[in-house]
Write an enzyme that holds these catalytic residues in place. Sequence first.
Site, PDB file in Angstrom:
ATOM      1  N   LEU A 110       0.492  -1.364  -0.294  1.00  0.00           N
ATOM      2  CA  LEU A 110      -0.107   0.033   0.568  1.00  0.00           C
ATOM      3  C   LEU A 110       1.132   1.272  -0.103  1.00  0.00           C
ATOM      4  O   LEU A 110       2.210   1.227   0.873  1.00  0.00           O
ATOM      5  CB  LEU A 110      -0.340   0.179   1.469  1.00  0.00           C
ATOM      6  CG  LEU A 110      -1.967  -0.949   1.437  1.00  0.00           C
ATOM      7  CD1 LEU A 110      -2.591  -1.352   3.126  1.00  0.00           C
ATOM      8  CD2 LEU A 110      -3.247  -0.796   0.429  1.00  0.00           C
ATOM      9  N   ASP A 111       0.914   2.480  -0.709  1.00  0.00           N
ATOM     10  CA  ASP A 111       1.123   3.949  -0.443  1.00  0.00           C
ATOM     11  C   ASP A 111       0.827   4.463   0.132  1.00  0.00           C
ATOM     12  O   ASP A 111       0.687   3.924   1.311  1.00  0.00           O
ATOM     13  CB  ASP A 111       0.280   4.772  -2.087  1.00  0.00           C
ATOM     14  CG  ASP A 111       0.382   4.560  -3.319  1.00  0.00           C
ATOM     15  OD1 ASP A 111       1.166   2.832  -3.560  1.00  0.00           O
ATOM     16  OD2 ASP A 111      -0.571   4.711  -4.413  1.00  0.00           O
ATOM     17  N   VAL A 112       2.149   5.090   0.854  1.00  0.00           N
ATOM     18  CA  VAL A 112       2.237   5.779   2.046  1.00  0.00           C
ATOM     19  C   VAL A 112       1.074   6.064   2.755  1.00  0.00           C
ATOM     20  O   VAL A 112       1.130   6.240   4.085  1.00  0.00           O
ATOM     21  CB  VAL A 112       3.687   6.927   2.640  1.00  0.00           C
ATOM     22  CG1 VAL A 112       3.909   7.812   1.282  1.00  0.00           C
ATOM     23  CG2 VAL A 112       3.867   7.122   3.352  1.00  0.00           C
ATOM     24  N   THR A 114      -1.727   5.660   1.687  1.00  0.00           N
ATOM     25  CA  THR A 114      -2.961   4.956   2.008  1.00  0.00           C
ATOM     26  C   THR A 114      -2.953   3.654   3.174  1.00  0.00           C
ATOM     27  O   THR A 114      -2.026   3.709   3.841  1.00  0.00           O
ATOM     28  CB  THR A 114      -3.137   3.726   0.884  1.00  0.00           C
ATOM     29  OG1 THR A 114      -2.631   4.478  -0.401  1.00  0.00           O
ATOM     30  CG2 THR A 114      -4.156   2.688   0.357  1.00  0.00           C
ATOM     31  N   HIS A 202       0.159   1.575  -8.043  1.00  0.00           N
ATOM     32  CA  HIS A 202      -0.626   3.447  -8.172  1.00  0.00           C
ATOM     33  C   HIS A 202      -1.830   3.401  -9.465  1.00  0.00           C
ATOM     34  O   HIS A 202      -2.173   4.572  -9.899  1.00  0.00           O
ATOM     35  CB  HIS A 202      -0.331   4.707  -8.511  1.00  0.00           C
ATOM     36  CG  HIS A 202       0.684   5.045  -7.194  1.00  0.00           C
ATOM     37  ND1 HIS A 202       1.856   5.968  -7.243  1.00  0.00           N
ATOM     38  CD2 HIS A 202       1.552   5.085  -5.895  1.00  0.00           C
ATOM     39  CE1 HIS A 202       3.232   6.271  -7.239  1.00  0.00           C
ATOM     40  NE2 HIS A 202       1.850   5.491  -6.314  1.00  0.00           N
TER      41      HIS A 202
END
Length: 256
Positions: A110-112, A114, A202
Amino acid sequence: MKSMERLDKILSNNGVGTRKTVRPLVWRGRVTVNGEVATNPDQKVDADRDVIAVDGEMLVVRRNICIMMNKPAGYVCSAKSGAHETVFDLLPPELPLSFLGGDLGMVGRLDVDTEGLLLFTSDGVLNHKLSSPKYRVPKIYLVTLRDAVSEKERARYESSLGKGIHIAAEGHEEAWDCLPAQIAWDTDDHVCRVTVHEGKFHEIKRMFAALQNEVVGLKRLQVGGVKLDENLKSGQVRELTPEEMNALFEQEAKSE
């Protein structure tokens, strides 16, 4: 076929201590195998059949583990990072990072910024089948958008995502046509739930950018048949229940 492992490895991989600290336990006669005192930490043991005890207490041997985390924003999905704390910093210090089945690893990333459901497992085969885009495991996200979406515009969003929207290239990531995704709208015109089947870099942010909107909040709610525990506070972790494990293995079977 017997699954023979070194005694010190079994002990350290099941929370008794580090490989260095469990060896003296064996030398001091505090470990038994099938009721007999073990004297050699290098002794080969059948991890699935032999009964191991430490100080008279039987050891429950774990080959693999699978846990869920409610990931907060601000943490990176990496073992090391200079700029941010990592999700591994949130794991309980007493949790072993290696098991007989392998090292503990994240199922996807997961993105930072998210939040939400992040799975960890030491089962490498399961990890691959849940995270690899080619197996098309459904993942559901709660999406908050910058711009409200009217009833008329919702139809365009649903049609574009349902057909498989074209994603522009980003950095080293090539352009591609997404697999069809499903969208369900919340009562708030800025909020929706999106189901994707790839989990590429993304992906959701780029999908909505292609629709001339921007994702300002993103939370993963579900991976395959496993949902984020609503009672799990941000940053907390827990082991999956037997029912949740069955849901994961059912998903794995579908992907074969």
